[in-house]
Design a protein around this motif. Structure first.
Motif, PDB file in Angstrom:
ATOM      1  N   ARG A  79       0.826  -1.205   0.000  1.00 15.99           N
ATOM      2  CA  ARG A  79       0.000   0.000   0.000  1.00 15.99           C
ATOM      3  C   ARG A  79       0.863   1.258   0.000  1.00 15.99           C
ATOM      4  NH1 ARG A  79      -5.181   0.914   1.214  1.00 15.99           N
ATOM      5  NH2 ARG A  79      -5.460  -1.226   1.966  1.00 15.99           N
TER       6      ARG A  79
ATOM      7  N   SER B 177      -7.316  -1.308  -7.581  1.00 13.58           N
ATOM      8  CA  SER B 177      -8.695  -0.804  -7.660  1.00 13.58           C
ATOM      9  C   SER B 177      -8.953   0.283  -6.634  1.00 13.58           C
ATOM     10  CB  SER B 177      -9.685  -1.955  -7.450  1.00 13.58           C
ATOM     11  OG  SER B 177      -9.547  -2.933  -8.451  1.00 13.58           O
ATOM     12  N   GLU B 178      -8.296   0.178  -5.482  1.00 14.70           N
ATOM     13  CA  GLU B 178      -8.504   1.136  -4.398  1.00 14.70           C
ATOM     14  C   GLU B 178      -7.879   2.493  -4.700  1.00 14.70           C
ATOM     15  OE1 GLU B 178      -7.521   1.342   0.393  1.00 14.70           O
ATOM     16  OE2 GLU B 178      -7.533  -0.607  -0.629  1.00 14.70           O
ATOM     17  N   TYR B 179      -6.886   2.524  -5.587  1.00 15.39           N
ATOM     18  CA  TYR B 179      -6.208   3.774  -5.934  1.00 15.39           C
ATOM     19  C   TYR B 179      -6.339   4.022  -7.452  1.00 15.39           C
ATOM     20  CZ  TYR B 179      -4.022   3.517  -1.296  1.00 15.39           C
ATOM     21  OH  TYR B 179      -3.796   3.461   0.060  1.00 15.39           O
TER      22      TYR B 179
END
Length: 378
Positions: free
Chosen positions: A63, A96-98
């Protein structure tokens, strides 16, 4: 003094001087004002992270790749061997989260060497489209300003910027032992070497200007040695450049370890150093407190030294390491200090074991020096 006393005194004095000098030089490296960076503006960067399996704190470490504060263009290229690797859903979830971050997962392996990590990374190097390329292992935590820190060390003599890992967050004694090897031993020596303009690479983090490695044959050239960091050091020096270290080293969460895994990892790395830089490795026998303590015992038995030296030598030894750890903010609890004592008791045994054979196993992959050399020549 007789011959034995002269030899024992020389070994004790040399080892003690090395301990003091490397500790002082490491402290200097962390606080020194470096040469001014020649990098202006915000160059574009490709970040390559090889992934394989579910490691300790893997989602947290990966992350951090996305959370950079660099204002220039950044592309993230995650490299994995197989589509069915359990790390694949984790990486895709982070991508997908960023959505605002340019990131891709590349699947497949190019068999260019006997080094499995290098084979995994080759596809990322081929896809990298920017001038600067960072190869960063998946288990390293990257601070938000990691790219700024890397460029800050790039002066007109630089061919590569690197950072050995700092072990943090150990949850048992053997995890602390791992930290003891990484931090006040290997990290101290590497920072010290950088202070004396003799920096060498560490495979955890390799920050290249792409044309420098391409001129040497690309990542395939790093397959000429058992480890890509040894090959990287030789490539940079052959180009007339220097390897630079970060002032503040990058952290690696260690978690829980067992003695067997720590032992096998240290023997593996020792073999790599012995095969890559044999002359330097020979001198490593002087690095721990074990041999100096033996020399101190000999000198006390002959009456040349008082018995209190048997307390003074380890106090000096581990006191200097504690000072370096305090300055750097590295782990230094009572358990950590105890692990340094265990580590130094292991060092002579590791040094001897490193001379036995030219092969080892890394993540289930058997690696042999003769095969690596043959692959590189082929």
């Amino acid at each position: 003094m007789n011959g034995i006393e002269i030899i024992a005194s020389a070994i004790l004095g040399t080892s003690g001087a090395l301990q003091i000098v490397t500790s002082g030089a490491a402290a200097y490296a962390m606080k020194a004002k470096r040469k001014k960076s020649i990098i202006s503006g915000t160059p574009s960067v490709s970040v390559l992270r090889p992934v394989c399996g579910l490691e300790n704190n893997i989602e947290a470490t990966l992350r951090t790749t996305f959370e950079t504060t660099w204002h220039g263009k950044v592309e993230l290229l995650f490299c994995v061997d197989r589509e069915d690797d359990p790390i694949v859903p984790v990486v895709r979830g982070l991508i997908s989260e960023y959505p605002s971050v340019e990131a891709r997962l590349l699947v497949g392996r190019d068999h260019v060497s006997g080094n499995p990590k290098l084979n995994n990374l080759v596809k990322g190097w081929k896809e990298a489209k920017h001038e600067f390329v960072l190869m960063a292992d998946s288990n390293v935590l990257l601070p938000a300003d990691y790219i700024e820190r890397l460029f800050a060390r790039w002066d007109d003599e630089t061919g590569l910027v690197t950072s050995p890992p700092v072990g943090v967050d150990a949850t048992n004694m053997w995890g602390s032992l791992e930290c003891g090897f990484l931090n006040t031993y290997q990290g101290r020596w590497q920072l010290s070497s950088d202070t004396f303009e003799n920096g060498y690479a560490q495979g955890k983090m390799l920050f290249w200007r792409k044309d420098i490695l391409d001129a040497a044959g690309g990542p395939e050239a790093l397959g000429a040695e058992m480890a890509e960091d040894v090959a990287s050091t030789k490539v940079v020096r052959a180009a007339g450049k220097k390897v630079r270290l970060l002032n503040q080293l990058m952290p690696q969460p260690i978690g829980e370890r067992d003695f067997k895994s720590v032992w096998s990892r240290q023997v593996r790395w020792a073999k790599v150093r012995r095969m890559g830089f044999p002359a330097v490795f020979c001198a490593e026998i002087l690095a721990g407190v074990g041999l100096p303590m033996l020399m101190t015992l000999i000198l006390t038995l002959t009456g040349l030294l008082s018995w209190w030296w048997l307390l003074a030598v380890p106090a000096l030894w581990f006191g200097t390491e504690y000072a370096v750890a305090s300055l750097a903010g590295w782990p230094r609890s009572l358990r950590d200090v105890a692990s340094w004592v265990i580590r130094d008791a292991m060092l002579p045994l590791i040094w001897v074991s490193a001379w036995r054979g030219n092969s080892f196993e890394w993540r289930g992959n058997a690696m042999d020096a003769s095969e690596v050399t043959a692959k590189a020549r082929g």
